[in-house]
Design an enzyme around this catalytic site. Structure first.
Site, mmCIF file in Angstrom:
data_model
loop_
_atom_site.group_PDB
_atom_site.id
_atom_site.type_symbol
_atom_site.label_atom_id
_atom_site.label_comp_id
_atom_site.label_asym_id
_atom_site.label_seq_id
_atom_site.Cartn_x
_atom_site.Cartn_y
_atom_site.Cartn_z
ATOM 1 N N LYS A 226 39.609 40.868 42.808
ATOM 2 C CA LYS A 226 40.340 40.009 41.811
ATOM 3 C C LYS A 226 39.093 39.222 41.031
ATOM 4 C CE LYS A 226 44.768 39.041 43.463
ATOM 5 N NZ LYS A 226 45.737 38.195 43.883
ATOM 6 N N ARG A 260 46.240 42.105 51.792
ATOM 7 C CA ARG A 260 46.773 42.634 50.697
ATOM 8 C C ARG A 260 45.483 43.258 49.950
ATOM 9 N NH1 ARG A 260 48.142 42.959 45.364
ATOM 10 N NH2 ARG A 260 49.970 44.016 44.558
#
Lengths: 291, 134
Positions: A226, A260
């Protein structure tokens, strides 16, 4: 050795010590990391086979990229994920199937097709999603977004205390899910790094993740590649694995249960190593100095 | 009386347990011998720890011969040979034989059963059961 409560994700049960790898499977042409690599259904199916082989307990199938982009209506989202869920259910009965959606109608359709879990990355934007999970006895992921509209980027959002906000919103969402009839052991909370947050917010959530774990709800973290990792190291997508794994290690030490991820093997090794250091997991095979 | 000889392997202890038991076969043999032993005499001993390059004490070419003689004495219940073991060599080879050298008077060994005889990590282990009439 117990670090958390038992989990039940649809058809699948896990002990309180279990940590779980949730592998991202995009049925999208435009997601930030793979840029459409698994847009074709057969490619996405190959990705499922690969991550199952790598030991992922969960696949998280998404039909809409998180970032802003082309509007995808409910029918198109269903076309992308529902039949695919059925195919994965049939081929891989032992894997937990999660679907990344905020829409209740999509949630019902994928549960009907065999999904076990609804991963609502957008913090309950559709209030009926909890009802869909309850109707199908599915699990639900309750995220914190600070109340932003789905598929928008954060812009000058500030919090008095981002962790307090994340705890209040995710546990509030969890309480709504419980009240709607979702089983307690099927509710997971997620601070949702980067969603409605700048990099400083995501870093603070990582640093103080133990406070979320202390709520008693199992915590899912979605850190993989991210922007908060990229901005911390000034690295583009594609060069963020090491930073992702560092954030993973901190989250594992705090007691996160579900990860995740894009990279299953590397994340599994980091999580297992950290939990072994923390004394929550035995070494796989120790004989050095003990023979 | 019954006598069981087992090695003092730390990996057998619960605080050192792994997800996959590195000494599963040895553990089975030890557990069975201890069940059989009842209130008999438990003797903790093992051969050299220098059987291979990866062994805890690294390789020593004398180790195999030492273990062969020791193993033969255990398999035949030869108490005289055990009491006469070369304890200086045993120490050099990291063998644990103090309890064998100091065995109490057992008369003769009339029955022997060898449950384990291997050196999986470069350390020679035996699990042996003896029956002595006294």
């Amino acid at each position: 050795m117990t670090q958390g409560s038992p989990l039940r994700l649809g058809r699948h049960e896990f002990s309180g010590e279990a940590t779980l790898m949730m592998a991202i499977v995009n049925r999208t042409p435009d997601s930030f990391y793979d840029k459409g690599a698994t847009w074709a259904e057969d490619k996405a199916f190959d990705r499922v086979a690969q991550v199952v082989e790598e030991g992922a307990e969960i696949v998280d199938i998404g039909g809409i990229k998180a970032a802003p982009g082309e509007f995808i209506d409910e029918d198109e989202e269903k076309r992308r994920v529902v039949s695919f869920v059925a195919r994965v259910r049939s081929a891989f009965p032992d894997v937990v199937i999660s679907v990344d959606t905020w829409r209740a109608s999509v949630g019902r359709a994928v549960c009907e097709a065999g999904a076990d879990m609804l991963n609502d990355a957008w913090g309950g934007a559709d209030p009926e999603l909890v009802d869909a999970a309850a109707e199908y006895d599915a699990a639900i992921v309750c995220t914190h977004t600070g109340g932003v509209t789905p598929r928008t980027r954060p812009f000058r959002i500030e919090y008095d205390d981002v962790v307090a906000s994340a705890i209040a919103d995710t546990t509030g969402y969890a309480a709504r899910a419980l009240a709607a009839g979702v089983a307690k052991e099927s509710i997971v909370i997620d601070p949702a790094h980067d969603f409605g947050k700048n990099t400083f917010h995501s870093l603070e959530l990582t640093r103080r993740l133990d406070e979320m774990v202390a709520t008693g709800w199992p915590v899912l973290v979605s850190l993989s590649n991210k922007d908060f990792v990229g901005e911390s190291l000034d690295l583009p997508v594609g060069e963020r694995l090491t930073g992702t794994l560092a954030a993973t290690a901190i989250s594992a030490l705090a007691g996160a249960r579900i990860y995740r991820v894009h990279e299953v093997t590397e994340t599994r090794q980091v999580v297992d190593m950290v939990n072994t250091i923390a004394g929550r997991r035995r070494p796989r095979r120790a004989i050095r100095g003990l023979a | 009386m019954r006598v069981a000889i087992i090695p003092g392997v730390l990996a057998l202890r619960p605080e050192y347990a792994s997800l996959e038991d590195p000494v599963a076969e040895l553990r089975k043999a030890v557990d069975e011998a201890r069940d059989w032993l009842g209130d008999g005499l438990l003797v903790v001993a093992n051969g050299s720890a220098k059987r291979t390059e990866k062994a805890p004490g690294h390789f020593d070419e004398r180790a195999a011969g030492f273990d062969a003689e020791l193993g033969n004495a255990l398999r035949t219940g030869d108490l005289a040979s055990l009491r006469a073991l070369d304890v200086a060599l045993a120490e050099e080879l990291w063998a644990d034989v103090d309890a064998l050298v100091a065995l109490p008077g057992l008369g003769t060994v009339t029955e022997v059963q060898v449950d384990y005889d291997d050196a999986p990590y470069g350390v020679q282990y035996w699990v042996v059961r003896w029956v002595c009439p006294t």
